[in-house]
Design a protein around this motif. Sequence first.
Motif, PDB file in Angstrom:
ATOM      1  N   ILE A 117       5.492  -1.259  -6.328  1.00 43.56           N
ATOM      2  CA  ILE A 117       4.456  -0.240  -6.113  1.00 43.56           C
ATOM      3  C   ILE A 117       3.253  -0.925  -5.460  1.00 43.56           C
ATOM      4  O   ILE A 117       2.659  -1.816  -6.083  1.00 43.56           O
ATOM      5  N   ARG A 143       6.684  -2.705 -12.018  1.00 45.92           N
ATOM      6  CA  ARG A 143       7.898  -2.788 -11.198  1.00 45.92           C
ATOM      7  C   ARG A 143       9.058  -2.129 -11.940  1.00 45.92           C
ATOM      8  O   ARG A 143       9.878  -2.816 -12.559  1.00 45.92           O
ATOM      9  N   ILE A 172       8.226   1.350  -1.015  1.00 48.67           N
ATOM     10  CA  ILE A 172       7.181   2.382  -1.063  1.00 48.67           C
ATOM     11  C   ILE A 172       6.105   2.081  -0.006  1.00 48.67           C
ATOM     12  O   ILE A 172       5.469   2.982   0.528  1.00 48.67           O
TER      13      ILE A 172
END
Length: 359
Positions: A160, A167, A286
Motif C-alpha cells: 500500500i 502489507r 496499487i
Amino acid sequence: MLYHLLYPLHTSISAFNVFRYITFRAIYASLTAFLICFVMGPWFIRKLSAMQIGQYIREDGPEAHHKKAGTPTMGGTLIIFAVTTATLLWVNLTNIYIWILLLVTLSYAGIGFTDDYLMQVKKRNKGLTVRGKLALQVIFAAAAGALVCMQPDFDTQVTIPFFKQIRPDLGWGYVIVAVLVIVGTSNAVNLTDGLDGLAIGPVIIAAVTYMVFAYVAGHVKFASYLQINYVAASGETAIFCGALAGAGLGFLWFNAYPAQMFMGDVGSLPLGGALGTIAVITKQEILLVIVGGLFVVEALSVILQVGFFKMTKGRRIFRMAPLHHHFELKGWAEPKVIVRFWIIAIAMALIAMSTLKLR
Ligand code: 57M
C-alpha cells in the motif's frame, strides 16, 4: 542472448564484464528498441498503407478527427516486435519473470491483432466481441498471476503506497489482484489511445518509473534500505521496462501530432497489460493507480459518463468521454490536450517516485 554469449567471455576480455549489470543492459535494450522502431518506422508505414490498413473514423466523433481517416493503424505490431527483440537480446533468458512479461505482452498483442485484423483488413465493422476480448484478457492475466504466485521467492502481500507497514497477505487471492491490475490497465490504456501520442507518452513515463522500481525491488540492499518488498530476480524486468520505453520513444517519433500512424489495439492492449504485469512483479501493484494516474482518470471519465448517461436517460457529465474528447470539444487544440496530459502524467510519476522515501 547477448548476455549469454558475451558475459562468459569476461574472463578473457574484461570489458565484457559490463554485461553483468542490469543498468547497462536496460540502457542498451532501450536504445535497441528505439532504433528498431525508428529505422523500421517509415518502411512499416509504407507497408501498412500499401495493405490499406487505414483507420476508420467514427462519424459521431469530434469534427477535428475526420481528417485522420485512413491514417495507417496497427503500428503496435512494430512496438511489440521491438520490445520483444530488444528484451530477448539483452536479458538473462533464464529469468522466469521475463517470460511471464512476454506471455502477457504477446498474448494481449494477439488479442489486439485479431480485433484490428477483423476490423481493418477484413473490413468488418465489429472485431472481437467485448466479452470475448475481456474473457481472453482475464485468462492470460490469471495465468500470469498464478505463475508469479508459484515462484518460491514471491510473497503474496500487497504493497500500500505511503503505508509501508501495512502489507495484507492475500495468499492465492493475490491472483485476483493481478487480474484486476493487468486487465484494468490494458483497457485503461486502450481508452486513452484517442489522440496523437496521448497513450504512448504516459506509457513511456510509466515504463521509466517502473524501471527504477524494478531495479530497486530486485536489489536486496536498496530494497531493505527503502523498506520495500524485495523480489529476488525481479531486477531483470528493469531491462524489459527499458525496452518498453525505448520502443515507445521510437513509435512516438511517428505517432507525434500530426500522427503518421496509430498503434491500434495490437499496441494499446499489450502495452497496458505489460505495465500491469510489471506492477505485479515488482510488488508495486496499487502504486500503478498513481504512476498510471492519467489512464485511471480517463477510464473513470468513461465509467462516470456511461453510468450517468444510463441513469439520467441521456444526460452527460462531460461533453464527451473519454476525458480528452471533453477538452477537444471545449476548443483546446489537440496538441495542447496531449502535452497537458503528458505534464500531468509526469507529475503523477514524480509523486509515485516519492513513495520510495515516504512511509
Ligand atoms: C478506443 N480509440 C479511438 C486507433 C488506436 C465505452 C466507450 C467510451 C469506448 C471508447 C472506445 O472505443 N475507446 C477505445 C479509442 C480511435 O483510435 C483507434 O483505436 C486504437 C486504440 N484502441 O490506436 O487505432 C480513434 O482515436 C483517434 N486517435 C488519434 N490518434 C492516435 O494516436 O487521433 C487514436 C490514436 C481514431 C482517431 O480518431 O480513429 C476512438 O476514439 O475510437 N469510445 C469512445 O472513445 C467514443 N466515446 C463515446 O462514445 N462516448 C460517449 C459515452 C456515452 C460512452 C459520450 O461521451 O457521449 C468516442 N470515440 C470516437 N468518437 N472516435 C466517441 C466519438
